[in-house]
Enzyme design. Structure first.
Site, PDB file in Angstrom:
ATOM      1  CE1 TYR A 144      -3.155  -2.867   0.121  1.00 33.57           C
ATOM      2  CE2 TYR A 144      -4.051  -1.955   2.132  1.00 33.57           C
ATOM      3  CZ  TYR A 144      -4.109  -2.878   1.115  1.00 33.57           C
ATOM      4  OH  TYR A 144      -5.114  -3.797   1.095  1.00 33.57           O
ATOM      5  CE  LYS A 192       1.013 -17.536  -2.861  1.00 34.66           C
ATOM      6  NZ  LYS A 192       0.161 -18.740  -2.848  1.00 34.66           N
ATOM      7  CG  ASP A 224      -2.390 -20.028  -0.984  1.00 37.79           C
ATOM      8  OD1 ASP A 224      -1.659 -19.918   0.024  1.00 37.79           O
ATOM      9  OD2 ASP A 224      -2.011 -20.599  -2.012  1.00 37.79           O
ATOM     10  CG  ASP A 248      -7.417  -4.370   3.579  1.00 41.70           C
ATOM     11  OD1 ASP A 248      -8.456  -4.335   4.274  1.00 41.70           O
ATOM     12  OD2 ASP A 248      -7.227  -3.611   2.616  1.00 41.70           O
ATOM     13  CG  ASP A 252     -12.806  -6.581   5.355  1.00 43.87           C
ATOM     14  OD1 ASP A 252     -12.428  -6.048   6.417  1.00 43.87           O
ATOM     15  OD2 ASP A 252     -13.279  -5.954   4.402  1.00 43.87           O
TER      16      ASP A 252
END
Ligand code: NAD
Length: 358
Positions: A144, A192, A224, A248, A252
């Site tokens: 970001y 990852k 994943d 993020d 959620d």
């Protein structure tokens, strides 16, 4: 002088839900014989309308003087098309505020109250016993914020850059280990590492810091697989620590396991006791000004403020128990009703929580 709370209600339902959290804080002042100071400032779309910027300098300087920030939400369709995009409420206010204040650790507890098991997106055999997961997300690094970022080749090519330093990983890893130490002593680090170099550094650093926390059981999981396990068997998780983008998305996902966005608080912390406390949901323009918003996420965010910024654990527990009791006794705003219950508005939900604090 009491602790100074910067109050930033923002847009949409922000003012309504922050009002209820303030009433709860006033009740805390009375019950725990303490006094807070409050100063309110503009942020988001309303700040843009009045001053031309979603994060006016006076708001930023109040935040820098304050001991903690109580934040509602920002944004709405009215401000979605502002040019340049850096003047839009989220990009122009929330992200720079976090960065300016060095709030690198985002704590998002996703708790499913047994009384709300029927509202979870998952079948009750998976979540019937309740759920209590804490996602610790790195907040001001990663893709970001990394440079270079932008468009080249006449806009036909876009680039974002993911960068992490050892220091950035170390400090968020410590937040994760400390949090795990206070809970079940299990920490799951998400990366990852099979593909990304930043993730390999992440795993290396988290493992290294882990040697200082021999009492905490550390596991690693690929992002994943984590996304899949959260819906397959969420109860296996206790504290999850991860980088900005993964956090993020996963936080959620975890929030939906608990039923409604309207229930979930968050804290964004730096190195000291200062923090920004806000519900995880947005400004809900579809229900703004209608006394329909669930104020519990904001009230629970105020409880996190009492715990992390003011070291008032008893007061935090008092607020959290009052919310639990209100739910157990059947108090429901529309978003958490599963049919048949009497639905209460924003203000009455605040009244019920305050009554349960007695
Ligand atoms: P949202 O979270 O505002 O709303 C999603 C849905 O959940 C809506 O149907 C809304 O009515 C409902 N909802 C949210 N909070 C609720 C509550 N407390 N009680 C009852 N129902 C609730 O997300 P969105 O609609 O995608 O975004 C609306 C605006 O909020 C956008 O401008 C977005 O950019 C902004 N936003 C801001 C933040 C923030 O300030 N931190 C976070 C997310 C989105």
């Amino acid at each position: 002088m009491g602790k100074l709370i910067a109050v930033l209600p923002g847009d949409g339902i922000g003012p309504e839900i922050v009002e209820q959290a303030l009433r709860v804080l006033h009740k805390v002042e009375e019950a725990f014989e303490t006094k807070f100071d409050y100063e309110e400032a503009l942020i988001g779309g309303v700040a843009f309308d009045e001053t031309g910027h979603p994060l006016p300098p006076e708001t930023l300087s109040l935040c820098k003087r304050a001991d903690a920030i109580l934040f509602g939400a920002v944004g709405g369709p009215k401000w979605d098309q502002i040019q340049p995009p850096t003047l839009r409420p989220e990009l122009g206010a929330l992200l720079p505020l976090r960065k300016e204040l060095g709030l690198f650790a985002n704590l998002r507890p996703a708790r499913l109250y047994p009384a709300l098991a029927g509202s979870s997106a998952l079948k009750s055999d998976l979540v019937g016993g309740g759920l209590d997961i804490l996602v610790v997300r790195e907040l001001i690094g990663g893709i970001y914020f990394g440079e270079p970022k932008g468009r080249t080749d006449n806009g036909t090519r876009a680039v974002d850059t993911c960068v992490y330093t050892q220091g950035e990983i170390e400090r968020i890893a410590r937040v994760g280990f400390e949090a795990a130490r206070k809970r079940s002593k299990r920490l799951c680090s998400v990366d990852k590492a099979n593909v990304l170099e930043t993730s390999r550094l992440w795993r290396e650093m988290v493992t290294r810091i882990g040697s200082e926390y021999p009492d905490v059981e550390l596991t690693h999981i690929l992002v994943d697989n984590c996304a899949m396990q959260l819906v397959r068997n969420p109860a296996q998780f206790d504290v999850i620590v991860t980088e900005n983008l993964f956090g993020d998305i996963l936080s959620d996902e975890a929030s939906m396991l608990t039923g409604s966005l309207g229930m979930l608080p968050s804290a964004s912390l730096g190195t000291g006791t200062f923090g920004l406390y806000e519900p995880i949901h947005g400004s809900a323009p579809d229900i703004a000004g209608q006394n329909k918003a669930n104020p519990l996420a904001t009230i629970l965010s105020a409880a996190m403020m009492l715990r992390h910024s003011f070291a008032m654990e008893d007061a935090a527990k008092c607020v959290e128990s009052a919310v639990e009791m209100a739910l157990a006794k059947g108090a429901r705003t529309a978003d958490i009703a599963s049919g048949g219950e009497e639905i209460v508005g924003t203000k009455v939900m605040g009244d019920i929580v305050i009554r349960e604090m007695n």
